[in-house]
Design a protein around this motif. Structure first.
Motif, PDB file in Angstrom:
ATOM      1  N   ARG A  21     -12.513  23.874  39.599  1.00  0.00           N
ATOM      2  CA  ARG A  21     -12.845  24.922  40.905  1.00  0.00           C
ATOM      3  C   ARG A  21     -12.776  24.227  41.648  1.00  0.00           C
ATOM      4  O   ARG A  21     -12.370  25.014  42.465  1.00  0.00           O
ATOM      5  CB  ARG A  21     -14.114  25.155  39.716  1.00  0.00           C
ATOM      6  CG  ARG A  21     -14.148  26.808  40.099  1.00  0.00           C
ATOM      7  CD  ARG A  21     -15.447  26.844  39.931  1.00  0.00           C
ATOM      8  NE  ARG A  21     -16.317  27.006  38.659  1.00  0.00           N
ATOM      9  CZ  ARG A  21     -15.716  27.735  37.555  1.00  0.00           C
ATOM     10  NH1 ARG A  21     -15.644  29.841  38.428  1.00  0.00           N
ATOM     11  NH2 ARG A  21     -16.915  27.724  36.881  1.00  0.00           N
ATOM     12  N   ARG A  24      -9.946  23.973  44.168  1.00  0.00           N
ATOM     13  CA  ARG A  24      -9.433  25.039  44.423  1.00  0.00           C
ATOM     14  C   ARG A  24     -10.198  25.451  45.597  1.00  0.00           C
ATOM     15  O   ARG A  24      -9.385  25.852  46.087  1.00  0.00           O
ATOM     16  CB  ARG A  24      -9.293  25.787  43.103  1.00  0.00           C
ATOM     17  CG  ARG A  24      -8.732  27.134  43.577  1.00  0.00           C
ATOM     18  CD  ARG A  24      -7.455  27.387  43.634  1.00  0.00           C
ATOM     19  NE  ARG A  24      -7.186  28.635  43.985  1.00  0.00           N
ATOM     20  CZ  ARG A  24      -6.100  29.427  43.937  1.00  0.00           C
ATOM     21  NH1 ARG A  24      -5.443  29.115  42.839  1.00  0.00           N
ATOM     22  NH2 ARG A  24      -5.519  30.597  43.793  1.00  0.00           N
ATOM     23  N   ARG A  25     -11.422  25.227  45.459  1.00  0.00           N
ATOM     24  CA  ARG A  25     -11.654  25.792  46.332  1.00  0.00           C
ATOM     25  C   ARG A  25     -12.034  25.516  47.941  1.00  0.00           C
ATOM     26  O   ARG A  25     -12.066  25.876  49.043  1.00  0.00           O
ATOM     27  CB  ARG A  25     -13.454  25.722  45.617  1.00  0.00           C
ATOM     28  CG  ARG A  25     -13.934  26.741  44.997  1.00  0.00           C
ATOM     29  CD  ARG A  25     -15.481  26.355  44.603  1.00  0.00           C
ATOM     30  NE  ARG A  25     -15.745  27.667  43.841  1.00  0.00           N
ATOM     31  CZ  ARG A  25     -17.125  27.725  42.880  1.00  0.00           C
ATOM     32  NH1 ARG A  25     -17.376  27.139  42.834  1.00  0.00           N
ATOM     33  NH2 ARG A  25     -17.466  28.881  41.885  1.00  0.00           N
ATOM     34  N   GLN A  27      -8.976  24.037  48.659  1.00  0.00           N
ATOM     35  CA  GLN A  27      -7.640  25.367  48.628  1.00  0.00           C
ATOM     36  C   GLN A  27      -8.100  26.158  49.727  1.00  0.00           C
ATOM     37  O   GLN A  27      -8.225  26.285  50.882  1.00  0.00           O
ATOM     38  CB  GLN A  27      -6.930  24.850  47.953  1.00  0.00           C
ATOM     39  CG  GLN A  27      -6.283  23.568  47.447  1.00  0.00           C
ATOM     40  CD  GLN A  27      -4.881  23.456  47.119  1.00  0.00           C
ATOM     41  OE1 GLN A  27      -5.277  24.420  45.674  1.00  0.00           O
ATOM     42  NE2 GLN A  27      -4.087  22.674  47.746  1.00  0.00           N
ATOM     43  N   GLU A  28      -8.453  26.439  49.207  1.00  0.00           N
ATOM     44  CA  GLU A  28      -9.283  27.888  49.719  1.00  0.00           C
ATOM     45  C   GLU A  28     -10.431  28.429  50.849  1.00  0.00           C
ATOM     46  O   GLU A  28     -10.298  29.306  51.689  1.00  0.00           O
ATOM     47  CB  GLU A  28     -10.234  29.245  48.614  1.00  0.00           C
ATOM     48  CG  GLU A  28      -9.181  29.674  47.143  1.00  0.00           C
ATOM     49  CD  GLU A  28      -9.677  29.838  46.424  1.00  0.00           C
ATOM     50  OE1 GLU A  28     -11.426  29.867  46.283  1.00  0.00           O
ATOM     51  OE2 GLU A  28      -9.240  30.134  45.125  1.00  0.00           O
ATOM     52  N   LYS A  29     -11.072  27.186  51.190  1.00  0.00           N
ATOM     53  CA  LYS A  29     -11.477  27.132  52.394  1.00  0.00           C
ATOM     54  C   LYS A  29     -10.912  27.044  53.473  1.00  0.00           C
ATOM     55  O   LYS A  29     -11.583  27.282  54.403  1.00  0.00           O
ATOM     56  CB  LYS A  29     -12.868  25.742  52.297  1.00  0.00           C
ATOM     57  CG  LYS A  29     -13.406  26.022  52.960  1.00  0.00           C
ATOM     58  CD  LYS A  29     -14.683  24.804  53.184  1.00  0.00           C
ATOM     59  CE  LYS A  29     -15.841  24.843  54.162  1.00  0.00           C
ATOM     60  NZ  LYS A  29     -16.542  22.902  54.204  1.00  0.00           N
ATOM     61  N   ILE A  31      -8.211  28.161  53.985  1.00  0.00           N
ATOM     62  CA  ILE A  31      -7.538  28.899  53.869  1.00  0.00           C
ATOM     63  C   ILE A  31      -8.475  30.286  54.762  1.00  0.00           C
ATOM     64  O   ILE A  31      -7.726  31.001  55.699  1.00  0.00           O
ATOM     65  CB  ILE A  31      -7.040  29.640  52.771  1.00  0.00           C
ATOM     66  CG1 ILE A  31      -5.501  28.932  52.459  1.00  0.00           C
ATOM     67  CG2 ILE A  31      -6.340  31.534  53.091  1.00  0.00           C
ATOM     68  CD1 ILE A  31      -5.364  29.036  50.520  1.00  0.00           C
ATOM     69  N   ARG A  32      -9.495  30.431  54.138  1.00  0.00           N
ATOM     70  CA  ARG A  32     -10.536  31.658  55.225  1.00  0.00           C
ATOM     71  C   ARG A  32     -10.542  30.509  56.436  1.00  0.00           C
ATOM     72  O   ARG A  32     -11.011  31.060  57.258  1.00  0.00           O
ATOM     73  CB  ARG A  32     -11.554  31.156  53.769  1.00  0.00           C
ATOM     74  CG  ARG A  32     -12.063  31.923  53.032  1.00  0.00           C
ATOM     75  CD  ARG A  32     -13.617  31.985  52.311  1.00  0.00           C
ATOM     76  NE  ARG A  32     -13.502  30.499  51.950  1.00  0.00           N
ATOM     77  CZ  ARG A  32     -13.798  30.149  51.162  1.00  0.00           C
ATOM     78  NH1 ARG A  32     -13.511  31.053  50.215  1.00  0.00           N
ATOM     79  NH2 ARG A  32     -14.755  28.862  50.976  1.00  0.00           N
ATOM     80  N   THR A  49      -1.264  22.897  49.439  1.00  0.00           N
ATOM     81  CA  THR A  49      -2.036  24.173  50.259  1.00  0.00           C
ATOM     82  C   THR A  49      -1.229  24.887  51.069  1.00  0.00           C
ATOM     83  O   THR A  49      -1.303  26.413  50.781  1.00  0.00           O
ATOM     84  CB  THR A  49      -2.589  23.598  50.529  1.00  0.00           C
ATOM     85  OG1 THR A  49      -3.635  22.586  50.343  1.00  0.00           O
ATOM     86  CG2 THR A  49      -3.948  24.937  51.818  1.00  0.00           C
ATOM     87  N   PHE A  53      -0.685  29.090  49.712  1.00  0.00           N
ATOM     88  CA  PHE A  53      -0.646  30.856  50.465  1.00  0.00           C
ATOM     89  C   PHE A  53       0.581  31.389  50.658  1.00  0.00           C
ATOM     90  O   PHE A  53      -0.285  32.683  50.504  1.00  0.00           O
ATOM     91  CB  PHE A  53      -1.413  29.805  52.146  1.00  0.00           C
ATOM     92  CG  PHE A  53      -1.686  30.934  53.123  1.00  0.00           C
ATOM     93  CD1 PHE A  53      -2.685  31.842  52.706  1.00  0.00           C
ATOM     94  CD2 PHE A  53      -0.581  31.587  53.821  1.00  0.00           C
ATOM     95  CE1 PHE A  53      -2.488  32.831  53.912  1.00  0.00           C
ATOM     96  CE2 PHE A  53      -0.855  32.196  55.579  1.00  0.00           C
ATOM     97  CZ  PHE A  53      -2.089  32.838  55.143  1.00  0.00           C
ATOM     98  N   GLU A  56       0.505  32.983  47.272  1.00  0.00           N
ATOM     99  CA  GLU A  56      -0.560  34.249  47.940  1.00  0.00           C
ATOM    100  C   GLU A  56      -0.049  35.046  48.868  1.00  0.00           C
ATOM    101  O   GLU A  56      -0.244  36.472  48.616  1.00  0.00           O
ATOM    102  CB  GLU A  56      -1.820  33.757  48.418  1.00  0.00           C
ATOM    103  CG  GLU A  56      -2.901  32.826  47.269  1.00  0.00           C
ATOM    104  CD  GLU A  56      -3.248  33.462  45.913  1.00  0.00           C
ATOM    105  OE1 GLU A  56      -3.412  34.395  45.679  1.00  0.00           O
ATOM    106  OE2 GLU A  56      -3.703  32.464  44.903  1.00  0.00           O
TER     107      GLU A  56
END
Length: 458
Positions: A21, A24-25, A27-29, A31-32, A49, A53, A56
């Motif tokens: 988790r 994954r966060r 990588q999401e950071k 993107i944000r 990464t 994106f 997604e």
């Protein structure tokens, strides 16, 4: 998070799931941050990464909706899975029929990527030396057609105009894009200053006086070119355009890689008028041919340009740029530009040694920091040198003599290739482009030495 919780509760040890988790966060950071800052990351992203994106945002396009039923004439279907994979399932393209930059209802993901890619190239232009640029757009056509679209846009603003004042550069696409836009060129001959060809400012002013400023669609200058032509005096032209209320279009095809070219454009925007400047994506960013970046210090001009483009367009050139900039990052871009300039100087030094060996010399062209020329006065058939180098897998260099004649759109250039009617000697021209390596230059110098030795006239 719901998926991770379900896995934790039913399948995998809690500690392992929490570790996954967190990964994954991270990588999401990233993107944000991209979505918030709309700028190139300092350090390039990993391929995983980038693909995360793209996959997604592909789910945001209607052709990838699991329950979608498409009854239109164009529903983003792809027959070949290889084609679908090549485009990350982004099949709808970009834009709408009235505006290439418009959001497409069926393609929210593709539209998002296009907006982000345009923001990234704007960031790139500012990073590379043009802080006054206000907006940029990637067009899915190469440099010549992009310049045509710029001219058509400028023509609409000045419907009575029909002339393009153009300091001569012997590159066919530059002249052809004027005719494709339905305009007439006024060709300005260059001035020979020592070895270097420079802009004839007096002739430009005479042309304006002769046809009238109101009848000139734009002055079309060049800030990246092959030696012995130097970059145009774009700052002086910009001031002249401002004084006479004439649009100014700059062909910066491969100038983005060079700090001097970008400084010239920056000063032109500060001191005078620049409407558009255009750069190739492949020559500057090492992507496949097919795109160009058009930029302007005037946001409205980019909006007007985007409305000129007829119909939708392929997302492929935009995706290539997006992936490359996200992979490269700012630090690598800065490093690549620095290395290219060092390699230009290295190539110049090594070529000078070979030139002296055969009683030739490197042409003195201080206003060109991308390419250089070497005289070929002691060779009976200099044109054969180019073909012999080509079959030895040396590409890109050019051999220019006074023998070549070209007819382009009914205009005869005799000779053609040197940007000038009577250049005093034949020469070879070579360039240090983005991505060139020490190994390539060293190998070329060895092959050039061997080749010249076979043609040299004692």
């Amino acid at each position: 998070d719901d998926l991770f919780d379900f896995v934790k509760d039913n399948y995998v040890n809690k500690a392992y799931v929490e570790q996954a988790r967190q990964a994954r966060r991270q990588q999401e950071k990233k993107i944000r941050v991209l979505m918030t800052q709309r700028s190139i990351p300092d350090i390039g992203w990993a391929d995983q990464t980038i693909e995360l994106f793209l996959n997604e945002i592909a789910t945001m396009d209607s052709n990838n909706f699991l329950s979608n039923v498409g009854l239109g004439e164009r529903e983003g279907r792809t027959y070949s899975s290889l084609v679908a994979q090549r485009h990350y399932h982004l099949s709808h393209g970009i834009g709408r029929s009235g505006d290439i930059a418009a959001i497409q209802p069926k393609a929210a993901g593709s539209s998002l990527m296009y907006q982000l890619a345009n923001a990234l190239v704007l960031d790139l232009l500012k990073l590379s030396g043009t802080p006054k640029v206000k907006r940029a757009i990637i067009l899915p056509v190469a440099t010549g057609m992009s310049m045509t679209l710029c001219m058509i846009t400028l023509k609409q603003q000045r419907p009575q105009s029909k002339y393009v004042i153009w300091p001569r550069i012997d590159q066919k696409s530059c002249l052809k894009c004027i005719f494709t836009a339905g305009l007439e060129p006024i060709i300005i001959p260059n001035i020979l200053e020592g070895d270097e060809l420079r802009t004839n400012m007096e002739a430009i002013e005479d042309a304006i006086d002769r046809v009238g400023a109101e009848n000139v669609t734009c002055i079309f200058t060049t800030s990246s070119c092959f030696a012995p032509r130097g970059f145009d005096k774009v700052e002086q032209v910009a001031q002249l355009c401002s004084k006479n209320d004439i649009p100014h279009l700059i062909n910066n095809a491969y100038g983005l890689i060079d700090s001097k070219s970008m400084h010239l454009i920056s000063e032109s925007m500060r001191l005078g008028r620049v409407d558009y400047f255009v750069q190739s994506t492949d020559k500057n960013l090492m992507v496949p041919v097919g795109g160009a970046i058009v930029a302007s210090p005037n946001k409205n001009l980019i909006e007007q340009l985007s409305q000129i483009y007829p119909g939708r367009a392929s997302v492929a050139p935009i995706m290539d740029v997006f992936i490359t900039l996200m992979s490269m990052g700012k630090s690598e871009w800065v490093s690549l530009r620095k290395t290219r300039r060092e390699l230009y100087n290295y190539m110049k030094e090594e070529a000078a040694i070979i030139a002296a060996k055969y009683n030739e010399r490197i042409l003195h062209t201080p206003n060109n920091t991308i390419s250089l020329g070497m005289t070929l006065t002691n060779f009976d058939e200099p044109s054969l040198i180019g073909s012999h180098l080509f079959i030895r897998n040396c590409s890109g260099m050019r051999i220019v003599t006074n023998a070549q004649v070209k007819i382009i759109n009914g205009i005869t250039f005799e000779p053609y290739g040197s940007h000038y009617d009577e250049y005093p000697s034949p020469y070879m021209v070579m360039a240090a482009g983005m991505g060139v390596t020490y190994e390539e230059i060293n190998t070329f110098i060895k092959r050039l030495d061997k080749c010249l030795g076979g043609f040299y006239r004692e």
